[in-house]
Design a protein around this motif. Structure first.
Motif, PDB file in Angstrom:
ATOM      1  N   ASP A 160      93.092  34.117  31.512  1.00 34.36           N
ATOM      2  CA  ASP A 160      93.265  32.674  31.725  1.00 34.36           C
ATOM      3  C   ASP A 160      92.010  32.203  31.747  1.00 34.36           C
ATOM      4  OD1 ASP A 160      94.120  30.112  32.435  1.00 34.36           O
ATOM      5  OD2 ASP A 160      95.028  30.759  34.372  1.00 34.36           O
ATOM      6  N   LEU A 161      91.497  31.395  30.437  1.00 35.54           N
ATOM      7  CA  LEU A 161      90.285  30.764  30.329  1.00 35.54           C
ATOM      8  C   LEU A 161      90.254  29.428  31.161  1.00 35.54           C
ATOM      9  CD1 LEU A 161      89.630  31.460  26.599  1.00 35.54           C
ATOM     10  CD2 LEU A 161      88.768  32.758  28.504  1.00 35.54           C
ATOM     11  N   THR A 162      91.648  29.188  31.621  1.00 34.80           N
ATOM     12  CA  THR A 162      91.405  27.739  32.419  1.00 34.80           C
ATOM     13  C   THR A 162      90.929  27.988  33.857  1.00 34.80           C
ATOM     14  OG1 THR A 162      93.825  27.582  33.068  1.00 34.80           O
ATOM     15  CG2 THR A 162      93.012  26.716  30.583  1.00 34.80           C
ATOM     16  N   ASP A 163      91.073  29.532  34.208  1.00 39.10           N
ATOM     17  CA  ASP A 163      90.823  29.486  35.768  1.00 39.10           C
ATOM     18  C   ASP A 163      90.083  30.789  35.949  1.00 39.10           C
ATOM     19  OD1 ASP A 163      91.177  29.117  38.653  1.00 39.10           O
ATOM     20  OD2 ASP A 163      92.823  30.265  38.548  1.00 39.10           O
ATOM     21  N   LEU A 295      85.445  33.075  25.528  1.00 36.28           N
ATOM     22  CA  LEU A 295      84.995  33.520  26.644  1.00 36.28           C
ATOM     23  C   LEU A 295      83.553  33.779  26.386  1.00 36.28           C
ATOM     24  CD1 LEU A 295      85.222  34.756  29.528  1.00 36.28           C
ATOM     25  CD2 LEU A 295      85.711  36.914  28.479  1.00 36.28           C
ATOM     26  N   TRP A 296      83.082  33.949  25.372  1.00 36.09           N
ATOM     27  CA  TRP A 296      81.539  34.280  24.892  1.00 36.09           C
ATOM     28  C   TRP A 296      81.100  33.112  25.094  1.00 36.09           C
ATOM     29  CZ3 TRP A 296      79.683  38.859  21.624  1.00 36.09           C
ATOM     30  CH2 TRP A 296      78.267  38.659  21.448  1.00 36.09           C
ATOM     31  N   ASN A 297      81.438  32.020  24.607  1.00 36.69           N
ATOM     32  CA  ASN A 297      80.811  30.548  24.567  1.00 36.69           C
ATOM     33  C   ASN A 297      80.659  30.270  25.790  1.00 36.69           C
ATOM     34  OD1 ASN A 297      80.656  30.671  21.709  1.00 36.69           O
ATOM     35  ND2 ASN A 297      82.510  29.305  21.466  1.00 36.69           N
ATOM     36  N   MET A 298      81.653  30.466  26.867  1.00 37.32           N
ATOM     37  CA  MET A 298      81.888  30.047  28.119  1.00 37.32           C
ATOM     38  C   MET A 298      80.600  30.943  28.845  1.00 37.32           C
ATOM     39  SD  MET A 298      86.041  30.098  29.042  1.00 37.32           S
ATOM     40  CE  MET A 298      85.487  29.743  31.052  1.00 37.32           C
ATOM     41  N   ALA A 299      80.408  32.183  28.631  1.00 34.88           N
ATOM     42  CA  ALA A 299      79.446  32.869  29.315  1.00 34.88           C
ATOM     43  C   ALA A 299      78.056  32.341  28.892  1.00 34.88           C
ATOM     44  CB  ALA A 299      79.673  34.342  28.984  1.00 34.88           C
ATOM     45  N   GLU A 300      77.895  32.060  27.710  1.00 30.40           N
ATOM     46  CA  GLU A 300      76.542  31.349  27.241  1.00 30.40           C
ATOM     47  C   GLU A 300      76.146  30.346  28.293  1.00 30.40           C
ATOM     48  OE1 GLU A 300      75.605  32.953  23.050  1.00 30.40           O
ATOM     49  OE2 GLU A 300      76.340  31.104  23.049  1.00 30.40           O
ATOM     50  N   THR A 301      77.157  29.308  28.203  1.00 25.47           N
ATOM     51  CA  THR A 301      77.027  28.328  28.893  1.00 25.47           C
ATOM     52  C   THR A 301      76.852  28.421  30.430  1.00 25.47           C
ATOM     53  OG1 THR A 301      78.381  26.748  27.472  1.00 25.47           O
ATOM     54  CG2 THR A 301      78.199  25.977  29.450  1.00 25.47           C
TER      55      THR A 301
END
Length: 309
Positions: A160-163, A295-301
């Motif tokens: 769940d990428l929103t949570d 998820l990759w982009n989120m992890a970088e951020t």
């Protein structure tokens, strides 16, 4: 004719190979370190506790007296510590990075030093930042490998990428299974990108099945569990195995010449709970490119560390 069970003795000599293993002071990480050191690899125990690392190193040296084993302080729940450890680890070539360490479960929701939910922050973000910072060293080491520890738990929950932080109705097992699914998504995506860039570094995933300290061979001062009585060992042994056996898929993914990037290694038995290490199938959700990219982009951020080639 029954095929003999695979053992680390079937690996070629690993002399001259440097292997970094997170969480190698105990459990699966310890056994991975011992098996690879006994085949001649130079092993770096990347762990938080110097005391526990020292005990683990002593145990390994008692069985492989000529082994080269050292410790680097690494706390995956602290991104500043990850940066410091990465600088030290990158000083020499790295043939294999084993992203083994992780938080298994927490009844109450915990947080990393940087304010991330503990399991997601440690299992996913900590290893993402470590891999990103070590990537130049890995890429400069011909045919290097990155092995990430997955889990059969990835089968039980969708990502769940929103949570990702578990803000909504936190549940320990759900948080853990999603964190392991996240690890696998990034690891498989990493291999896709490495192959697309025509680089020799490979990314693989391994999982230990259902592995327990109480079924492992004795390593005083290392294993967390207490020796099981004969009845308990027999009952559990029907569907579980020791962590020494559970480490073998990781060992093969890390050092077996037949292993290839993008593969998923685990026990060969029923529902992948125990058995000889072999290539197994992951759920499609673990290889979903769209989810992995987000998820990759989120992890970088979230980490502030880009994982680029």
């Amino acid at each position: 004719m029954t095929t003999p069970a695979w053992t680390p003795a079937r690996l070629p000599s690993l002399a001259g190979k440097r292997v970094v293993i997170t969480g190698a002071n105990a459990g699966l990480g310890y056994w991975t370190a011992e098996f690879l050191a006994r085949r001649g690899a130079t092993v770096v125990v990347a762990a938080r506790s110097e005391e526990k690392a020292t005990r683990a190193i002593a145990s390994i040296l008692s069985r492989a007296p000529r082994a080269d084993v050292s410790w680097v302080k690494l706390d995956l729940a602290d991104l500043a510590c990850v940066e410091t450890a990465s600088a030290e680890l990158a000083a020499e070539p790295i043939d294999v990075l084993v992203n083994n360490a992780g938080v298994l479960g927490a009844k109450n929701r915990g947080f990393t030093s940087d304010g991330f939910e503990l399991m997601f922050g440690t299992n996913v973000l900590g290893h993402f930042a470590l891999t990103a910072r070590l990537m130049p060293t890995l890429l400069s080491t011909e045919k290097s490998r990155i092995v990430s520890l997955g889990s059969i738990a990835h089968q039980f929950n969708e990502m769940d990428l929103t949570d990702v932080m578990g803000d909504q109705n936190y549940d320990s097992f759900r948080a853990y299974s999603r964190s392991k699914l996240g690890v696998m998504l990034i690891a498989f995506e990493l291999d896709r990108r490495l192959r697309a860039a025509k680089l020799s570094t490979e990314s693989l995933v391994a999982h230990p099945g259902f592995s327990l300290d109480g079924l492992s061979a004795a390593r005083p001062g290392i294993t967390n569990g207490r020796p099981s009585n004969t009845f308990t060992r027999t009952a559990l042994g029907a569907f579980a195995q020791g962590k020494d056996a559970g480490a073998l898929p990781t060992v093969r993914a890390a050092a077996d010449p037949v292993a290839r990037g993008g593969e998923y290694w685990g026990p060969s038995g029923w529902r992948q709970l125990k058995g000889s290490p072999t290539i197994v199938r992951a759920r499609n959700r673990a290889r979903d490119i769209h989810t992995a990219t987000e998820l990759w982009n989120m992890a970088e951020t979230m980490t502030g560390v880009p994982l680029r080639f």
